[in-house]
Scaffold this active site. Structure first.
Site, PDB file in Angstrom:
ATOM      1  N   HIS A 106      10.999 -20.124 -28.192  1.00 26.25           N
ATOM      2  CA  HIS A 106      10.001 -19.896 -27.135  1.00 26.25           C
ATOM      3  C   HIS A 106       9.932 -18.449 -26.654  1.00 26.25           C
ATOM      4  O   HIS A 106       9.796 -18.181 -25.455  1.00 26.25           O
ATOM      5  CB  HIS A 106      10.273 -20.811 -25.946  1.00 26.25           C
ATOM      6  CG  HIS A 106      10.080 -22.274 -26.220  1.00 26.25           C
ATOM      7  ND1 HIS A 106       9.181 -22.755 -27.148  1.00 26.25           N
ATOM      8  CD2 HIS A 106      10.672 -23.377 -25.678  1.00 26.25           C
ATOM      9  CE1 HIS A 106       9.226 -24.094 -27.159  1.00 26.25           C
ATOM     10  NE2 HIS A 106      10.122 -24.482 -26.291  1.00 26.25           N
ATOM     11  N   GLU A 161       3.270 -30.469 -26.975  1.00 26.01           N
ATOM     12  CA  GLU A 161       3.002 -29.036 -27.034  1.00 26.01           C
ATOM     13  C   GLU A 161       2.145 -28.717 -28.258  1.00 26.01           C
ATOM     14  O   GLU A 161       2.628 -28.763 -29.390  1.00 26.01           O
ATOM     15  CB  GLU A 161       4.322 -28.267 -27.104  1.00 26.01           C
ATOM     16  CG  GLU A 161       5.297 -28.582 -25.968  1.00 26.01           C
ATOM     17  CD  GLU A 161       6.737 -28.309 -26.377  1.00 26.01           C
ATOM     18  OE1 GLU A 161       7.069 -27.119 -26.581  1.00 26.01           O
ATOM     19  OE2 GLU A 161       7.515 -29.274 -26.511  1.00 26.01           O
ATOM     20  N   HIS A 172       4.273 -25.758 -21.801  1.00 28.03           N
ATOM     21  CA  HIS A 172       5.440 -26.627 -21.936  1.00 28.03           C
ATOM     22  C   HIS A 172       5.580 -27.579 -20.738  1.00 28.03           C
ATOM     23  O   HIS A 172       6.686 -27.771 -20.226  1.00 28.03           O
ATOM     24  CB  HIS A 172       6.695 -25.776 -22.096  1.00 28.03           C
ATOM     25  CG  HIS A 172       7.800 -26.438 -22.867  1.00 28.03           C
ATOM     26  ND1 HIS A 172       8.199 -27.744 -22.612  1.00 28.03           N
ATOM     27  CD2 HIS A 172       8.577 -25.996 -23.884  1.00 28.03           C
ATOM     28  CE1 HIS A 172       9.193 -28.046 -23.436  1.00 28.03           C
ATOM     29  NE2 HIS A 172       9.440 -27.014 -24.224  1.00 28.03           N
TER      30      HIS A 172
END
Length: 344
Positions: free
Chosen positions: A109, A309, A178
């Site tokens: 991420h 996601e 997220h």
């Protein structure tokens, strides 16, 4: 009719530059959403049940402090590359790039300080808010000055999230939000009574560090076949699964398409996910452990939320047969995801 309100939410700690964090409240007849200029974080998303009662269906914190401390990316926009890059390493035009390793042997991420941990510049729109930031060349090890715009718009029952970006050098990019959802209301014990379906004929098997092996596997005859709705708790038991944290491969194309649907029979709430992205990571909050104090002093145990996601496939920068994750100078990255809330 959507109303948009902005208000102060707090200040960043002095060591983080002390900037002001604002909160933007988007409200229609059926949905109310609150979004921060820090990390483009969705802190609240209230939607009606079949009796017309509003509940907040996303996990998060009451104060800025909760979000500036370590947490599992609640509600945030993650990037420059969502999901995992194997060994935090990739090669572009003959040059090797090394990223920060923040997930075992991998980069996750965006690295140590990804897009979820920075202040964005907001602009109020008639029915939403647009955030902008420039991610400088070399930030978190990534090449190129990257201009990024994230736009949230609310119309009726539909929240749209649009991601745009332009770069000065070829760079990998994959952006997602997220948010952790529980359609029974945040703070509810688990999501076992939710029914889920995902429009995908294949998924990506992973190794023990959650990196795709490279195989694109058919869902047919496996616990990953979610093309027809399954009740989550019973399904996990039936297939002896500890939970999902996998990318489902969507039908390719630039057009909007329905890719997932979640229904919560006790409240009647439904959530549909539509997107232009090639993949969707279905995650069932396997790493939540009840240690975080969330909104209204709620704790969040394992499987107390799910994430859907929308994104490019994980580690695509190292897998030439995956959809390309590269953005070149002169091109524009442009993807939209729509969340549609209803009752049944």
């Amino acid at each position: 009719m959507t109303t948009v309100r902005r208000e102060a939410f707090g200040r960043m700690p002095p060591e983080e530059g002390g900037g002001e964090v604002e909160k933007f409240v988007l409200q229609s007849d059926s949905v109310r959403v609150e979004i921060l200029s820090f990390g483009c974080i969705i802190t609240t998303l209230e939607t009606k049940d079949r009796d017309g009662q509003f509940s907040d269906v996303v996990l998060g914190f009451d104060t800025l402090e909760g979000y500036t401390r370590k947490h599992p990316f609640f509600g945030a926009v993650v990037g420059r590359v969502a999901n995992r890059i194997a060994n935090g390493r990739f090669t572009l035009d003959g040059k090797e790039y090394q990223l920060f390793l923040n997930n075992g042997p991998n980069s996750l991420h965006g690295g140590a300080k990804g897009f979820d941990k920075v202040l964005w510049s907001p602009q109020v729109l008639p029915n939403g808010v647009r955030f902008f930031r420039l991610s400088p060349d070399g930030e978190e090890g990534y090449p190129g000055d990257l201009k990024v715009w994230v736009t949230y718009t609310l119309s009726g029952r539909e929240l749209a999230i649009n991601y745009r970006a332009q770069t000065s050098k070829t760079t990998p990019i994959s952006l997602t939000n997220h948010a952790y959802f529980n359609l029974a209301g945040q703070g509810s014990r688990n999501v076992y009574d939710h029914e889920i379906s995902i429009e995908a004929d294949s998924y990506l098997p992973v190794d023990d560090t959650k990196i795709p092996t490279g195989e694109v596997a058919a869902v047919q005859g496996t616990g990953f076949d979610l093309r027809q709705p399954v009740e989550l708790g019973k399904h996990l038991q039936k297939f002896h699964l500890d939970g999902f944290d996998h990318n489902f491969c969507l039908h390719q194309g630039q057009d909007r398409r329905l890719v997932a649907r979640v229904f919560h029979p006790p409240t009647g709430r439904t959530m549909e996910v539509h997107t232009t992205q090639p993949g969707i990571q279905f995650y069932t909050g396997n790493n939540l452990d009840g240690s975080l104090k969330g909104k209204g002093a709620a704790t969040y145990p394992k499987h107390s939320a799910f994430c859907l996601e929308t994104q490019n496939w994980p580690d695509a920068v190292n897998k030439p047969h995956f959809p390309s994750v590269l953005l070149h100078p002169g091109e524009e990255y442009n993807h939209t995801t729509w969340l549609v809330f209803n009752t049944a």
